[in-house]
Design a protein around this motif. Structure first.
Motif, PDB file in Angstrom:
ATOM      1  N   UNK A  54     -78.969 -11.821  -9.715  1.00 54.83           N
ATOM      2  CA  UNK A  54     -79.037 -10.364  -9.778  1.00 54.83           C
ATOM      3  C   UNK A  54     -77.701  -9.731  -9.430  1.00 54.83           C
ATOM      4  N   UNK A  55     -77.075 -10.283  -8.401  1.00 55.05           N
ATOM      5  CA  UNK A  55     -75.870  -9.614  -7.929  1.00 55.05           C
ATOM      6  C   UNK A  55     -74.652  -9.973  -8.769  1.00 55.05           C
TER       7      UNK A  55
ATOM      8  N   UNK B 299     -75.574  -4.758 -14.996  1.00 52.72           N
ATOM      9  CA  UNK B 299     -76.384  -3.619 -14.572  1.00 52.72           C
ATOM     10  C   UNK B 299     -75.931  -2.331 -15.238  1.00 52.72           C
ATOM     11  N   UNK B 300     -74.653  -2.206 -15.353  1.00 47.05           N
ATOM     12  CA  UNK B 300     -74.127  -0.930 -15.807  1.00 47.05           C
ATOM     13  C   UNK B 300     -74.509  -0.617 -17.246  1.00 47.05           C
ATOM     14  N   UNK B 301     -74.813  -1.674 -17.977  1.00 47.24           N
ATOM     15  CA  UNK B 301     -75.178  -1.437 -19.365  1.00 47.24           C
ATOM     16  C   UNK B 301     -76.600  -0.914 -19.494  1.00 47.24           C
TER      17      UNK B 301
ATOM     18  N   UNK C 277     -80.707   1.400 -28.591  1.00 49.05           N
ATOM     19  CA  UNK C 277     -82.016   0.981 -28.106  1.00 49.05           C
ATOM     20  C   UNK C 277     -82.059   1.061 -26.592  1.00 49.05           C
ATOM     21  N   UNK C 278     -80.953   0.661 -25.999  1.00 50.70           N
ATOM     22  CA  UNK C 278     -80.899   0.712 -24.541  1.00 50.70           C
ATOM     23  C   UNK C 278     -81.109   2.141 -24.060  1.00 50.70           C
ATOM     24  N   UNK C 279     -80.510   3.044 -24.773  1.00 53.68           N
ATOM     25  CA  UNK C 279     -80.564   4.429 -24.338  1.00 53.68           C
ATOM     26  C   UNK C 279     -81.966   5.005 -24.528  1.00 53.68           C
ATOM     27  N   UNK C 280     -82.527   4.699 -25.670  1.00 57.62           N
ATOM     28  CA  UNK C 280     -83.793   5.365 -26.002  1.00 57.62           C
ATOM     29  C   UNK C 280     -84.996   4.732 -25.303  1.00 57.62           C
TER      30      UNK C 280
END
Lengths: 254, 839
Positions: free
Chosen positions: B701-702, B707-709, B637-640
């Motif tokens: 946020x930091x 983030x990388x996912x 789902x993340x990808x699409x």
């Protein structure tokens, strides 16, 4: 150890239904001290009983102010017991014999936390801070520092410091209140702007403001009568038809 | 005057500066004046007291002082003439006599003079008959001879006529000729007139351009006007050139528009700062040197006057319900009265409604029948809506138009309003609304204002209803906003009242729910739409605004009080965040709730147990069951995922969609959240404690964001937000209080008060003084009137007495006379008797 709900219930009624009728109220000392040490809402509630013990029964409580200082966290402006807590805090800080650094630390912390507070709490806390300034003129450097360094890259105040004396509050300024002068609520902005001028001598009465609720504020605003109603002059083009409409970027009308 | 008639009021003391009015009086003169006046008025009345006949002066304008005597005379003369006009005076024999010349009336000749121009006459005049010339100039001999000879040839047996006879005959002949010519001309004239008339009838039918030949025909028939005449007339009728306003060029128009906008913008800025008004309000009143500067201000009188509007009482506070109940009785009575008066109009409206309903039916039938054509028609209508003034020549359009009536009455109730719009397309609805507005423009009739004000409320309600539908018709709302805006521009007060009313209802609902359940849920979509509409109708940057400020308060409550339990709640919350941002986009005001909420939204997008270095506040909890609401773990789902706008209908019902779609929505929300944070950062960078405000968000946020996912797009959003947060210089300048104005020293100069009139009390405000003066004057007048009445009575009594005395005197005189005559009679009689006895 009691369950949290019961704990709270006991603590709420302790100071006026239990302590006055006990022969030896000091027996409650341990219970209250432990409760005070738990943190969160329970600490807030234990404060009331503790105050009676300190005030009427000569209880010596080491680092009381430090503990009180550590109780201040963002949730105090949102919890149910806000009125009770600030009433007591006002009492504790009313002594004019407190050191300036302590009061300044309190002021600074309260102001910092006010950056996340709802308007009804802000309307209470700003006069509260003003009152502190009146009682402790030594703290006024926080709003008036004529000979200070022109530009600082960092706020000297250390928020994370547990010890009020180490927080360097007296070297700081109340930029938080200055920020609040831009608050959306007109009354808050006006109240914050008071600190621009030198304060009047009389203390504000905050007892009426302690119990202020959001709905009361709303009612007050709605009831105001306006002579004329200014209108938007930009022609409407649609629900999301404004220039640079944020909604058009993220929402669709489907 | 006579010093014995003067009465002097002696003054005991001379007072400087006092004007004495009544120190010298002329009692005799004034008394005689008064008596004379009474003789003219009271006495007359008294004498006519038992007479019922009234003398009426009907002379025109006799007592009208407004017209001058000359004008009066002129008008009277005119009226006299008017009265006599048409009446035949039997005594005036000459009245009807018509002056004639050659057997036709002079008046008629005068009338025809213009038309019967020289053309025909000249020929005749040019060719004066030979006989006539001979008779005039030839001394008669030739003529006579000629006549005689010819006649002799024809009828010899006839006697030769005498000269006199001949001349008479000639005159008769010429008269006859003339008459004939006259009749011929008349008939010609008649014919041309008839032709004219016919032409005019035809002219309207035929296109403007007539063929030249036809025109020529016409001209030929018309008597040709003289060139000189034409010029003279043209000069007379020529319009004098009037200076007209130059048409503005487009640039100028644009410039004007720009200037207007600039002015409005300046006004907006002034209101945004909210300072000037304050300054204006408490314009420093003049501080006298005596002022003790104790800052003691009387409390303002905040009692409110009761006011009625549209038959309803203007009560703003619901809390005063007890009071309200008392007053409601009175209100009901009022309402009854209102209703009675409304019934008439209602009955009228019912007729209208019936007509409307009928047309509704018709149109429905038609639309069923012409389902195929409908689409085309709709298109036409849309066009019409845009360009209303375009001439409608297309017959199809005409047909389409005929479906909608041109005039609408403003619906009295919401139900009729709804039925009016039901089953119409968006465009039709817009046309209907526009027509209602046009037909009932407030300048056309008195009650229209109130009606249209009601219409605004109906429209709002209708929009709310559309938004609460299972499938919200947001496109319709999108269009309906336009008439709403127009109505709002017309009636700001009513519009603000009705929106405030809606907001108040919503806020009270919220409060009730909190009281009952202890927690609140986000309101339905309609409330969100209302809040959005507020930002469209009113300037949101004002320091204080009667509608916008309560809206702010309400939104703040929503963000702090409402529980976040579902994805819809998150979307609604983010919608409100957007609203907040939009509201403050110009004024850059600080909204703590906004930052808190965004922080919370970010927090629920994280896996559990990561809350460190920041604290979330109220609606969000660091621990609890509603965490991870926005957390997406599914790698696919993340990808699409692709950034899509969130459809608002999702708020009312989350379709039974697949997990993937829900996950995508979550990610869209997160992206939206990043964008909002970025916008906040831009907005608030000027605040002195910007870094403290954004501190928790930055930490989250930091330090905690996985983030990388995230997909690349999301990372873009994330980084742009973070960039805005980070690259802001920290900048702190110590606060310095504004300098206090030095308090002026107290001085004890004497207080100077303006004295208006001596001997009068000066205390009190101007109004009070005026009131006192009025009372005083009233008292004086009353006394004077009483005195006058008393004098009148005395005068009347005197008159009655003198009448009685006169009557008595007359009677006495008459009795004396009678007695005297009797005595003489008696005396005579006695004398006679004595004589008899003597005799």
């Amino acid at each position: 150890q009691l369950p949290t709900g019961l704990y709270k219930k006991v603590l709420v009624i302790l100071h006026d239904s239990v302590l006055p009728y006990m022969n030896e109220p000091t027996l409650m000392m341990d219970f209250l001290t432990v409760a005070y040490g738990i943190g969160g809402a329970i600490s807030l509630l234990a404060l009331n009983g503790l105050f009676i013990l300190i005030h009427q029964h000569n209880l010596e409580y080491p680092d009381f102010y430090k503990k009180l200082y550590s109780l201040l966290d963002p949730s105090i402006y949102h919890v149910k017991y806000r009125a009770r807590f600030f009433h007591l805090t006002d009492l504790f800080l009313s002594s004019s014999h407190l050191p300036a650094y302590l009061v300044a630390a309190f002021i600074k912390r309260l102001a910092r936390l006010a950056l996340t507070a709802p308007p009804e709490a802000l309307l209470m806390i700003i006069p509260f801070i003003c009152n502190l300034f009146r009682r402790h003129p030594a703290c006024r450097v926080l709003v008036h520092r004529p000979g200070g360094p022109a530009d600082m890259s960092e706020d000297p105040y250390v928020m994370e410091e547990e010890e009020p004396s180490e927080s360097r509050a007296l070297q700081s300024s109340l930029w938080e209140i200055q920020s609040l002068q831009n608050h959306y609520h007109p009354d808050v902005a006006k109240a914050a702007a008071v600190l621009n001028q030198s304060l009047s001598e009389m203390e504000d009465d905050i007892s009426g403001l302690l119990e202020l609720s959001a709905s009361e504020l709303f009612d007050k605003e709605v009831k105001k009568k306006a002579v004329d109603v200014p209108l938007e002059f930009e022609q409407v083009r649609g629900l999301f038809g404004k220039k640079n409409d944020i909604f058009a970027e993220h929402f669709s009308l489907d | 005057s006579n010093p014995f008639e003067v009465k002097v009021n002696r003054q005991k003391f001379d007072i400087l500066g006092r004007k004495t009015k009544n120190d010298v009086g002329l009692p005799g003169v004034s008394r005689s004046k008064a008596i004379k006046k009474r003789n003219q008025t009271l006495l007359k009345e008294y004498k006519e007291r038992e007479k019922t006949n009234v003398f009426k002066d009907k002379r025109f304008g006799e007592y009208n002082t407004k017209i001058t005597p000359e004008e009066k005379m002129i008008r009277r003369f005119a009226m006299e003439r008017q009265q006599n006009y048409g009446k035949k005076n039997i005594y005036n024999l000459n009245e009807d006599e018509e002056l004639t010349h050659y057997g036709q009336s002079l008046a008629e000749i005068e009338k025809l003079n213009d038309i019967v121009d020289s053309d025909s006459d000249t020929e005749e005049r040019g060719t004066l008959s030979a006989e006539l010339t001979a008779a005039h100039f030839g001394g008669g001999g030739g003529l006579l001879r000629k006549k005689v000879s010819s006649e002799q040839q024809d009828e010899e047996e006839e006697k030769p006529k005498s000269r006199k006879e001949l001349i008479e005959e000639m005159i008769a002949k010429s008269k006859q000729e003339k008459q004939e010519r006259q009749t011929r001309r008349e008939s010609a004239l008649e014919l041309t007139e008839k032709l004219d008339k016919d032409w005019k009838e035809i002219q309207t039918l035929i296109a403007r351009k007539t063929p030249k030949s036809e025109r020529k025909d016409k001209e030929a028939e018309k008597p040709k006007p003289d060139e000189y005449d034409m010029i003279v007339r043209e000069l007379g009728f020529e319009m004098k050139a009037k200076p007209s306003e130059r048409l503005k060029t487009e640039e100028e128009l644009a410039k004007e528009e720009q200037a207007r906008l600039q002015e409005l913008e300046a006004d907006r800025l002034r209101r945004m700062r909210g300072i000037d008004e304050e300054a204006n309000k408490k314009r420093p009143s003049h501080v006298s040197a005596d002022d003790l500067a104790d800052g003691f201000i009387l409390d303002k009188d905040d009692r409110r006057l009761l006011s009625y509007k549209d038959g309803k009482m203007n009560i703003e506070n619901e809390e005063e319900e007890g009071k309200e109940e008392e007053e409601e009785e009175g209100e009901e009575e009022d309402n009854e009265n209102e209703e009675e008066s409304q019934e008439e109009s209602a009955s009228e409206d019912e007729e209208d409604d019936a007509a409307d309903g009928h047309s509704d039916l018709e149109s429905d039938l038609e639309s069923e029948g012409e389902a195929a054509e409908n689409k085309e028609e709709k298109k036409h209508k849309a066009n019409e809506n845009e360009s209303q003034n375009v001439e409608k020549l297309d017959p199809k359009r005409e047909a389409a138009k005929s479906e909608l009536p041109y005039t609408f009455a403003v619906p009295e109730t919401y139900e009729t309003f709804k039925s009016l719009l039901a089953g119409r397309t968006i465009e039709e609805q817009l046309i209907i609304l526009e027509r209602i507005q046009k037909c009932n423009h407030p300048s056309l009739a008195v009650g229209n204002k109130a009606k249209l004000e009601k219409l605004f409320g109906f429209l709002l309600e209708y929009i709310g209803e559309l938004a609460t539908l299972d499938l919200p018709e947001l496109r319709t709302i999108d269009k309906l906003v336009l008439p709403l805006y127009n109505l709002c521009q017309m009636f700001p007060q009513a519009a603000s009242d009705s929106i405030k009313f809606i907001l108040r209802d919503a806020a009270h609902d919220l409060e009730e729910v909190i009281e009952v359940k202890g927690r609140a849920t986000f309101p339905a979509l309609d409330t969100l739409i209302y809040l959005k509409i507020v930002s469209l109708l009113f300037p949101t940057s004002d320091f204080w605004h009667p509608v916008v400020t309560p809206a702010f308060m309400y939104m703040s409550q929503l963000l702090t009080k409402c529980r976040i339990t579902t994805l819809q709640d998150v979307i609604k919350g983010l919608f409100i965040c957007c609203l907040f941002l939009e509201y403050v986009s110009l004024s850059r005001r600080f909204v703590p709730e906004l930052i808190n909420f965004l922080l919370g939204v970010l927090h629920i997008s994280l896996p559990r147990n990561q809350a460190q270095g920041y604290t979330v506040v109220h609606p969000f909890t660091p621990v609890g069951k509603n965490l991870e609401l926005l957390l997406v773990c599914d790698k696919e789902d993340l990808k699409s995922w692709e950034k899509k706008n969130v459809p608002l209908s999702i708020v009312t019902r989350l379709k039974e969609t697949s997990r993937t779609e829900i996950n995508h929505t979550r990610l869209s929300c997160l992206a939206l959240c990043f964008d909002l944070i970025k916008k906040c950062a831009v907005l608030y960078e000027s605040l002195p404690s910007f870094h403290e405000i954004m501190h928790p968000v930055r930490i989250l946020l930091t330090q905690h964001m996985p983030v990388n996912e995230y997909p690349e797009k999301m990372q873009e959003w994330y980084h742009s937000a973070l960039k805005e947060l980070e690259n802001k210089v920290k900048h702190y300048t110590p606060l310095i209080c504004e300098k206090k104005k030095p308090v002026p020293l107290k001085q004890y100069t004497p207080k100077v008060v303006k004295v208006l009139e001596f001997g009068k009390k000066q205390a009190g405000s101007k109004k009070e003084q005026e009131r006192k003066q009025l009372i005083q004057r009233h008292k004086r007048e009353l006394k004077g009137a009483i005195r006058e009445i008393r004098k009148d009575n005395q005068y009347l009594a005197r008159m009655q007495l003198s009448e009685i005395m006169e009557r008595d005197a007359a009677r006495k005189r008459k009795v004396k006379e009678l007695l005297g005559s009797l005595a003489t009679q008696e005396g005579e009689w006695k004398a006679m008797k004595r004589k008899k006895w003597d005799n």
